[in-house]
Design an enzyme around this catalytic site. Structure first.
Site, PDB file in Angstrom:
ATOM      1  N   GLU A  87       0.772  -1.223   0.066  1.00 22.17           N
ATOM      2  CA  GLU A  87      -0.062   0.118  -0.105  1.00 22.17           C
ATOM      3  C   GLU A  87       0.985   1.372   0.008  1.00 22.17           C
ATOM      4  O   GLU A  87       2.026   1.397   0.687  1.00 22.17           O
ATOM      5  CB  GLU A  87      -0.877  -0.049   1.205  1.00 22.17           C
ATOM      6  CG  GLU A  87      -2.023  -0.962   1.324  1.00 22.17           C
ATOM      7  CD  GLU A  87      -3.157  -1.105   0.054  1.00 22.17           C
ATOM      8  OE1 GLU A  87      -3.113   0.025  -0.605  1.00 22.17           O
ATOM      9  OE2 GLU A  87      -3.635  -2.417  -0.004  1.00 22.17           O
TER      10      GLU A  87
ATOM     11  N   CYS B 244      -8.248  -0.990   7.979  1.00 25.97           N
ATOM     12  CA  CYS B 244      -6.820  -0.843   7.298  1.00 25.97           C
ATOM     13  C   CYS B 244      -6.258   0.476   6.925  1.00 25.97           C
ATOM     14  O   CYS B 244      -5.278   0.841   7.353  1.00 25.97           O
ATOM     15  CB  CYS B 244      -6.711  -1.934   6.321  1.00 25.97           C
ATOM     16  SG  CYS B 244      -6.917  -3.625   6.708  1.00 25.97           S
TER      17      CYS B 244
ATOM     18  N   HIS C 147      -1.239  -5.603   2.430  1.00 26.23           N
ATOM     19  CA  HIS C 147      -2.664  -6.237   2.247  1.00 26.23           C
ATOM     20  C   HIS C 147      -2.177  -7.783   1.804  1.00 26.23           C
ATOM     21  O   HIS C 147      -1.573  -7.805   0.636  1.00 26.23           O
ATOM     22  CB  HIS C 147      -3.478  -5.664   1.481  1.00 26.23           C
ATOM     23  CG  HIS C 147      -4.510  -4.875   2.240  1.00 26.23           C
ATOM     24  ND1 HIS C 147      -4.944  -3.261   1.877  1.00 26.23           N
ATOM     25  CD2 HIS C 147      -5.257  -5.081   3.175  1.00 26.23           C
ATOM     26  CE1 HIS C 147      -5.874  -3.139   2.793  1.00 26.23           C
ATOM     27  NE2 HIS C 147      -6.227  -4.048   3.558  1.00 26.23           N
TER      28      HIS C 147
HETATM   29  N1  PCA Z   1      -8.765  -5.987   6.505  1.00 25.05           N
HETATM   30  C1  PCA Z   1      -9.657  -4.956   6.864  1.00 25.05           C
HETATM   31  C2  PCA Z   1      -9.862  -4.654   8.111  1.00 25.05           C
HETATM   32  C3  PCA Z   1      -9.054  -5.854   8.882  1.00 25.05           C
HETATM   33  C4  PCA Z   1      -8.407  -6.420   7.792  1.00 25.05           C
HETATM   34  O1  PCA Z   1      -7.705  -7.750   8.135  1.00 25.05           O
HETATM   35  C5  PCA Z   1      -9.397  -3.740   5.741  1.00 25.05           C
HETATM   36  O2  PCA Z   1      -8.932  -4.208   4.647  1.00 25.05           O
HETATM   37  O3  PCA Z   1      -9.730  -2.584   6.123  1.00 25.05           O
END
Ligand code: PCA
Length: 202
Positions: free
Chosen positions: A78, A147, A171
């Site tokens: 990200e 996130c 992610h």
């Molecule tokens: N993914 C979510 C919140 C917690 C997670 O593991 C997100 O992408 O916001």
């Protein structure tokens, strides 16, 4: 020795597993950096304060946050946190505004700027992941859920405090065997991806 705070998440949204928490838990101690780990609840109100507490007490040099991006086939590096919380309920059944009924978007921090770039060496990380033949790519949106809220909140705090800290968010896809009919990756590969990312930070 550099101090790195690494965070993952507990399961949410009806899933029984969250590979981010599992992969962070599985990370081994190393001799090259000191590491503290947190496995966070997917809660608008309770997740970031846990990071803040360790940050303020321990003063890490880097903060690497990890979450699940269900549906993604690749590890996503990200690049940006945005000042927007979507109208999405958390595991406490609450929206970002604290209400359980009133569905509305809100900024992560009222009056703060629209976005921050992550400050970890994204290019070095992606190159290292590709070198290791791990399916990976940049992502220019971490979504509008918790996130993104963590990424934005951490970058805003860093900016406020003029802290010289590497901050970023990875992610991960679903873990193999977790769900039918969705892209997935082995937990082992995801752990390796995080180890590679951590090595690129130091
Ligand atoms: N993914 C979510 C919140 C917690 C997670 O593991 C997100 O992408 O916001």
């Amino acid at each position: 020795m550099k101090k790195i705070l690494v965070t993952g998440f507990e399961p949410f949204g009806g899933d029984l597993r969250n590979p981010s928490g599992e992969a962070v838990t599985a990370l081994a101690e190393t001799k090259s950096y000191e590491m503290k780990k947190l496995i966070l609840p997917v809660s608008w109100q309770r997740a970031f304060p846990e990071i803040e507490k360790v940050w303020n007490e321990w003063h890490p040099d880097a903060l690497l946050m990890v979450g699940l991006a269900g549906g993604s086939a690749a590890v996503r590096v990200e690049r940006i946190g945005i000042n927007l919380c979507g109208a999405i309920k958390d595991i406490d059944g609450l929206y970002a505004n604290g209400s359980s009924e009133n569905a509305e978007e809100r900024p992560v921090i009222e009056g703060e700027r629209e976005a921050f770039f992550a400050t970890y060496p994204a290019e070095r990380i992606l190159n290292a992941l590709k070198e290791a033949e791990i399916l990976s790519k940049y992502s220019f949106s971490a979504g509008t859920y918790i996130c993104n809220e963590l990424l934005y909140s951490a970058l805003a705090k860093r900016n406020r405090e003029s802290a010289d800290m590497q901050i970023g968010f990875i992610h991960l896809p679903y873990a193999d065997g977790q769900k039918e009919g969705v892209p997935s990756m082995s937990l082992e590969t995801m752990v390796k991806a995080l180890e590679i990312t951590l090595s690129a930070l130091i």
